[in-house]
Structure formats: C-alpha cells, structure tokens
Design a protein around this motif. Structure first.
Motif, PDB file in Angstrom:
ATOM      1  N   UNK A  22       0.795  -1.221   0.000  1.00  0.00           N
ATOM      2  CA  UNK A  22       0.000   0.000   0.000  1.00  0.00           C
ATOM      3  C   UNK A  22       0.825   1.268   0.000  1.00  0.00           C
ATOM      4  N   UNK A  23       2.130   1.151   0.202  1.00  0.00           N
ATOM      5  CA  UNK A  23       2.998   2.320   0.320  1.00  0.00           C
ATOM      6  C   UNK A  23       3.800   2.611  -0.938  1.00  0.00           C
ATOM      7  N   UNK A  24       3.964   1.605  -1.794  1.00  0.00           N
ATOM      8  CA  UNK A  24       4.797   1.776  -2.991  1.00  0.00           C
ATOM      9  C   UNK A  24       4.325   0.808  -4.066  1.00  0.00           C
ATOM     10  N   UNK A  25       5.076   0.745  -5.145  1.00  0.00           N
ATOM     11  CA  UNK A  25       4.728  -0.162  -6.236  1.00  0.00           C
ATOM     12  C   UNK A  25       5.357  -1.539  -6.056  1.00  0.00           C
ATOM     13  N   UNK A  26       5.961  -1.791  -4.902  1.00  0.00           N
ATOM     14  CA  UNK A  26       6.678  -3.042  -4.665  1.00  0.00           C
ATOM     15  C   UNK A  26       5.761  -4.256  -4.842  1.00  0.00           C
ATOM     16  N   UNK A  27       4.552  -4.195  -4.323  1.00  0.00           N
ATOM     17  CA  UNK A  27       3.627  -5.315  -4.447  1.00  0.00           C
ATOM     18  C   UNK A  27       3.316  -5.643  -5.890  1.00  0.00           C
ATOM     19  N   UNK A  28       3.003  -4.634  -6.670  1.00  0.00           N
ATOM     20  CA  UNK A  28       2.704  -4.836  -8.097  1.00  0.00           C
ATOM     21  C   UNK A  28       3.921  -5.384  -8.826  1.00  0.00           C
ATOM     22  N   UNK A  29       5.085  -4.813  -8.549  1.00  0.00           N
ATOM     23  CA  UNK A  29       6.314  -5.265  -9.203  1.00  0.00           C
ATOM     24  C   UNK A  29       6.605  -6.722  -8.870  1.00  0.00           C
ATOM     25  N   UNK A  30       6.443  -7.075  -7.601  1.00  0.00           N
ATOM     26  CA  UNK A  30       6.644  -8.464  -7.185  1.00  0.00           C
ATOM     27  C   UNK A  30       5.669  -9.377  -7.914  1.00  0.00           C
ATOM     28  N   UNK A  31       4.400  -9.001  -7.941  1.00  0.00           N
ATOM     29  CA  UNK A  31       3.388  -9.841  -8.582  1.00  0.00           C
ATOM     30  C   UNK A  31       3.734 -10.083 -10.046  1.00  0.00           C
ATOM     31  N   UNK A  32       4.099  -9.033 -10.753  1.00  0.00           N
ATOM     32  CA  UNK A  32       4.382  -9.151 -12.186  1.00  0.00           C
ATOM     33  C   UNK A  32       5.610  -9.997 -12.477  1.00  0.00           C
ATOM     34  N   UNK A  33       6.605  -9.957 -11.604  1.00  0.00           N
ATOM     35  CA  UNK A  33       7.853 -10.685 -11.839  1.00  0.00           C
ATOM     36  C   UNK A  33       7.890 -12.057 -11.166  1.00  0.00           C
ATOM     37  N   UNK A  34       6.993 -12.300 -10.239  1.00  0.00           N
ATOM     38  CA  UNK A  34       6.981 -13.561  -9.506  1.00  0.00           C
ATOM     39  C   UNK A  34       5.719 -14.357  -9.764  1.00  0.00           C
ATOM     40  N   UNK A  35       4.672 -14.151  -8.968  1.00  0.00           N
ATOM     41  CA  UNK A  35       3.461 -14.956  -9.110  1.00  0.00           C
ATOM     42  C   UNK A  35       2.858 -14.943 -10.515  1.00  0.00           C
ATOM     43  N   UNK A  36       2.861 -13.803 -11.170  1.00  0.00           N
ATOM     44  CA  UNK A  36       2.271 -13.745 -12.512  1.00  0.00           C
ATOM     45  C   UNK A  36       3.036 -14.633 -13.502  1.00  0.00           C
ATOM     46  N   UNK A  37       4.350 -14.640 -13.402  1.00  0.00           N
ATOM     47  CA  UNK A  37       5.169 -15.479 -14.281  1.00  0.00           C
ATOM     48  C   UNK A  37       4.848 -16.956 -14.023  1.00  0.00           C
ATOM     49  N   UNK A  38       4.742 -17.341 -12.756  1.00  0.00           N
ATOM     50  CA  UNK A  38       4.380 -18.716 -12.417  1.00  0.00           C
ATOM     51  C   UNK A  38       2.986 -19.072 -12.884  1.00  0.00           C
ATOM     52  N   UNK A  39       2.066 -18.128 -12.763  1.00  0.00           N
ATOM     53  CA  UNK A  39       0.702 -18.370 -13.230  1.00  0.00           C
ATOM     54  C   UNK A  39       0.678 -18.567 -14.741  1.00  0.00           C
ATOM     55  N   UNK A  40       1.441 -17.761 -15.462  1.00  0.00           N
ATOM     56  CA  UNK A  40       1.502 -17.911 -16.921  1.00  0.00           C
ATOM     57  C   UNK A  40       2.063 -19.275 -17.313  1.00  0.00           C
ATOM     58  N   UNK A  41       3.097 -19.718 -16.601  1.00  0.00           N
ATOM     59  CA  UNK A  41       3.697 -21.033 -16.879  1.00  0.00           C
ATOM     60  C   UNK A  41       2.695 -22.145 -16.588  1.00  0.00           C
ATOM     61  N   UNK A  42       1.969 -22.033 -15.480  1.00  0.00           N
ATOM     62  CA  UNK A  42       0.944 -23.017 -15.130  1.00  0.00           C
ATOM     63  C   UNK A  42      -0.153 -23.026 -16.188  1.00  0.00           C
ATOM     64  N   UNK A  43      -0.554 -21.847 -16.620  1.00  0.00           N
ATOM     65  CA  UNK A  43      -1.586 -21.719 -17.644  1.00  0.00           C
ATOM     66  C   UNK A  43      -1.152 -22.395 -18.948  1.00  0.00           C
ATOM     67  N   UNK A  44       0.100 -22.199 -19.353  1.00  0.00           N
ATOM     68  CA  UNK A  44       0.603 -22.842 -20.580  1.00  0.00           C
ATOM     69  C   UNK A  44       0.584 -24.363 -20.450  1.00  0.00           C
ATOM     70  N   UNK A  45       1.012 -24.856 -19.281  1.00  0.00           N
ATOM     71  CA  UNK A  45       1.002 -26.297 -19.046  1.00  0.00           C
ATOM     72  C   UNK A  45      -0.426 -26.842 -19.148  1.00  0.00           C
ATOM     73  N   UNK A  46      -1.375 -26.173 -18.504  1.00  0.00           N
ATOM     74  CA  UNK A  46      -2.769 -26.628 -18.530  1.00  0.00           C
ATOM     75  C   UNK A  46      -3.366 -26.509 -19.927  1.00  0.00           C
ATOM     76  N   UNK A  47      -3.027 -25.450 -20.649  1.00  0.00           N
ATOM     77  CA  UNK A  47      -3.529 -25.289 -22.026  1.00  0.00           C
ATOM     78  C   UNK A  47      -3.052 -26.448 -22.900  1.00  0.00           C
ATOM     79  N   UNK A  48      -1.816 -26.859 -22.718  1.00  0.00           N
ATOM     80  CA  UNK A  48      -1.289 -27.998 -23.484  1.00  0.00           C
ATOM     81  C   UNK A  48      -2.063 -29.263 -23.145  1.00  0.00           C
ATOM     82  N   UNK A  49      -2.303 -29.491 -21.855  1.00  0.00           N
ATOM     83  CA  UNK A  49      -3.063 -30.674 -21.432  1.00  0.00           C
ATOM     84  C   UNK A  49      -4.492 -30.618 -21.972  1.00  0.00           C
ATOM     85  N   UNK A  50      -5.084 -29.420 -21.994  1.00  0.00           N
ATOM     86  CA  UNK A  50      -6.427 -29.268 -22.552  1.00  0.00           C
ATOM     87  C   UNK A  50      -6.414 -29.555 -24.050  1.00  0.00           C
TER      88      UNK A  50
END
Length: 171
Positions: free
Chosen positions: A83-111
C-alpha cells in the motif's frame, strides 16, 4: 542500499550504477528468485507422465515452496509494503504472474491434448493455485501453523489435484 553495500562490499554509488533505484534492485532479486523457483517447480513436468502425475508433482513442489519460510516471510513484508509503494505490483508481475503464466501454458497444453476439459487455462491455473494454498497458506502467513511435514505436503497436494481433476476431467 547502505545495508546492502555494507553486506556485499562496495558502495551505494556502485549499486546505483547497476540499479538506478531500489525498485530496480528489488526487481532483479525477484527475477532471480523467481527463475530459480520456476525451474524447481516446473522442471521436468510432462516427461512421459500422465497429466494427473504431473499435477501431483507440480502441486507438491508448489505447496512446499509456498509454505517455505522464505516465501512466507517475503509475503509478510510485501503485504506491509504494497500500500505504500509499487513493490507489491512489481513483485506480482515478476513472480506470481510469471508462475501463473507457466501453469496456464502447461494446462492449455493438457487441454489441447484432451487430458483436461477445455476451459480457460488462466482461470484453471488460478483455481489450481488456490487449491494448493487452501489448507495451509493463510495459517502459515499468520504464524498459526508451523512448517509442513513431507507427509502433509503430499496429502495436501493429492487432495488439491483430486478436486482439480474432478472439475477439469475430460468430457
């Protein structure tokens, strides 16, 4: 920056020559950690295993990662800073979002192979992640629960994958 310079040797000026801001330094650290965690979590998936076996392997690795002291402590810090800076957004974009995209690609292939019901792979990835977090993450984050045993990790992963597979079983 002063503390980092003191720990690694050198000066703040040297750090700023590599990283123009604290946010840039933070992003470099997040990228490095995320790449390592991605390799650990997604490494060798789909190596001749069924989709269920791959999801179990992924889920065990992911639960182990999420429950680690490193990740729990990082989340505690990030929640306070978000809530004080852009750190949360930056972390999300470089960490969890990247992992989510990788998971999504894996699931799309399985689908695409018919191993899972066709659906939105991004939503499916979010749901799988939520199932992997459901039994422990909030309790670990709030220091209600201690570290997980290997048996607990395997059991949680099995329950998450069983539920996920029921929802995404091929038609």
């Amino acid at each position: 920056m002063s503390e980092i310079a003191a720990r690694v040797g050198g000066s703040k000026a040297t750090l700023y020559s590599y990283f123009p801001s604290k946010e840039e330094l933070f992003l470099a650290v997040v990228r490095s950690v995320a790449e390592n965690h991605l390799r650990t979590t997604f490494g060798d998936l789909d190596a001749g295993r069924s989709v269920r076996e791959n999801l179990l392997l992924f889920s065990e690795r992911f639960i182990r990662l999420l429950a680690s002291n490193e990740i729990i402590n990082s989340h505690r810090y990030l929640v306070g800073e978000a809530g004080k800076s852009s750190v949360g957004r930056l972390f999300y974009e470089q960490g969890p979002r990247v992992g989510q995209d990788e998971t999504s690609r894996f699931l799309a292939t399985a689908m695409g192979k018919g191993e899972l019901r066709k659906s939105d792979p991004e939503i499916a990835a979010k749901q799988l992640v939520a199932l992997c977090k459901a039994e422990h993450f909030e309790e670990r984050l709030l220091a209600v629960r201690e570290e997980l045993s290997e048996a607990e990790v395997r059991e949680m992963a099995a329950r998450a994958v069983d539920l996920f597979m029921r929802g995404y079983a091929p038609d």
